[in-house]
Design a protein around this motif. Structure first.
Motif: not given
Length: 121
Positions: A1-4, A10-15, A27-31, A46-52
Protein backbone atom coordinates in the motif's frame (compact mmCIF):
# COMPACT_ATOMS: atom_id res chain seq x y z
CA UNK A 1 0.00 0.00 0.00
CA UNK A 2 1.20 3.49 -0.86
CA UNK A 3 0.12 6.43 1.29
CA UNK A 4 -0.43 9.76 -0.49
CA UNK A 5 -0.30 12.81 1.78
CA UNK A 6 -1.33 16.23 0.49
CA UNK A 7 -3.46 19.00 1.99
CA UNK A 8 -4.88 19.90 -1.44
CA UNK A 9 -7.78 17.47 -2.01
CA UNK A 10 -7.62 17.77 -5.80
CA UNK A 11 -3.87 17.15 -5.98
CA UNK A 12 -4.11 14.29 -3.46
CA UNK A 13 -6.89 12.62 -5.46
CA UNK A 14 -4.97 12.99 -8.73
CA UNK A 15 -1.83 11.41 -7.28
CA UNK A 16 -3.88 8.65 -5.63
CA UNK A 17 -5.66 7.86 -8.92
CA UNK A 18 -2.30 7.70 -10.69
CA UNK A 19 -0.88 5.33 -8.08
CA UNK A 20 -4.00 3.15 -8.32
CA UNK A 21 -3.79 3.16 -12.13
CA UNK A 22 -0.31 1.65 -11.78
CA UNK A 23 -1.85 -1.26 -9.86
CA UNK A 24 -0.99 -0.32 -6.29
CA UNK A 25 -3.31 -0.15 -3.33
CA UNK A 26 -3.46 3.44 -2.13
CA UNK A 27 -4.64 5.35 0.93
CA UNK A 28 -4.88 9.09 1.34
CA UNK A 29 -4.22 11.53 4.16
CA UNK A 30 -5.01 15.23 4.17
CA UNK A 31 -2.44 16.19 6.80
CA UNK A 32 0.79 15.12 8.43
CA UNK A 33 -1.02 14.19 11.62
CA UNK A 34 -3.49 11.96 9.74
CA UNK A 35 -0.60 10.38 7.85
CA UNK A 36 1.14 9.48 11.11
CA UNK A 37 -2.05 7.85 12.42
CA UNK A 38 -2.47 5.81 9.21
CA UNK A 39 1.18 4.73 9.26
CA UNK A 40 0.88 3.53 12.83
CA UNK A 41 -2.14 1.40 11.96
CA UNK A 42 -1.33 0.11 8.48
CA UNK A 43 2.41 0.37 7.73
CA UNK A 44 2.47 1.33 4.04
CA UNK A 45 5.26 0.30 1.68
CA UNK A 46 5.94 3.92 0.71
CA UNK A 47 4.75 7.47 1.44
CA UNK A 48 4.35 10.21 -1.15
CA UNK A 49 4.41 13.34 0.99
CA UNK A 50 3.61 16.93 0.04
CA UNK A 51 6.33 19.21 1.35
CA UNK A 52 4.32 22.42 1.79
CA UNK A 53 1.41 21.75 4.17
CA UNK A 54 -0.11 23.72 7.03
CA UNK A 55 0.34 22.39 10.54
CA UNK A 56 2.81 19.53 10.45
CA UNK A 57 4.73 20.28 7.24
CA UNK A 58 6.44 17.71 5.05
CA UNK A 59 9.83 17.88 6.78
CA UNK A 60 8.26 17.53 10.24
CA UNK A 61 6.02 14.70 9.06
CA UNK A 62 9.03 12.89 7.56
CA UNK A 63 10.88 13.12 10.89
CA UNK A 64 7.85 11.63 12.69
CA UNK A 65 7.63 8.85 10.09
CA UNK A 66 11.32 8.04 10.61
CA UNK A 67 10.72 7.68 14.35
CA UNK A 68 8.00 5.11 13.63
CA UNK A 69 9.82 3.24 10.84
CA UNK A 70 13.23 4.48 9.77
CA UNK A 71 13.18 2.17 6.74
CA UNK A 72 9.85 3.43 5.36
CA UNK A 73 10.59 5.14 2.03
CA UNK A 74 9.33 8.73 1.88
CA UNK A 75 9.19 10.62 -1.40
CA UNK A 76 8.50 14.34 -1.19
CA UNK A 77 6.18 15.77 -3.78
CA UNK A 78 6.48 19.47 -4.49
CA UNK A 79 6.06 22.16 -7.07
CA UNK A 80 9.07 23.89 -8.58
CA UNK A 81 8.68 26.95 -6.33
CA UNK A 82 9.25 24.91 -3.15
CA UNK A 83 12.12 22.79 -4.50
CA UNK A 84 14.92 24.89 -2.98
CA UNK A 85 13.22 24.95 0.45
CA UNK A 86 12.72 21.19 0.29
CA UNK A 87 16.37 20.51 -0.52
CA UNK A 88 17.43 22.77 2.36
CA UNK A 89 15.08 21.14 4.88
CA UNK A 90 15.28 17.52 3.75
CA UNK A 91 18.80 17.41 2.34
CA UNK A 92 20.21 16.91 -1.12
CA UNK A 93 19.67 13.14 -0.98
CA UNK A 94 15.89 13.39 -0.49
CA UNK A 95 13.69 11.54 -2.97
CA UNK A 96 11.61 14.09 -4.83
CA UNK A 97 8.64 13.82 -7.18
CA UNK A 98 8.41 17.23 -8.80
CA UNK A 99 4.91 18.38 -9.77
CA UNK A 100 3.72 18.14 -12.45
CA UNK A 101 4.91 14.64 -13.27
CA UNK A 102 3.96 11.98 -15.79
CA UNK A 103 2.55 8.55 -15.02
CA UNK A 104 5.76 7.01 -16.37
CA UNK A 105 7.86 9.15 -14.00
CA UNK A 106 5.67 8.10 -11.07
CA UNK A 107 5.89 4.43 -12.07
CA UNK A 108 9.68 4.56 -12.33
CA UNK A 109 10.02 6.35 -9.00
CA UNK A 110 7.82 3.81 -7.20
CA UNK A 111 9.74 0.88 -8.70
CA UNK A 112 13.08 2.45 -7.71
CA UNK A 113 11.94 3.43 -4.22
CA UNK A 114 10.05 0.45 -2.83
CA UNK A 115 12.16 -2.57 -2.01
CA UNK A 116 10.43 -5.70 -3.30
CA UNK A 117 10.24 -7.11 0.24
CA UNK A 118 8.13 -4.14 1.40
CA UNK A 119 5.55 -4.68 -1.35
CA UNK A 120 5.08 -8.29 -0.20
CA UNK A 121 4.77 -7.32 3.48
Amino acid sequence: MILVVDDDAQVRATIARSVAALGYEVREAESGRRAIALIEESRPAMVILDFMMPGLDGAETAREIARIDEDLPVVFSTGHAALRALRTAAGEGASILEKPFTLDELDQLIRETIPARRMRA
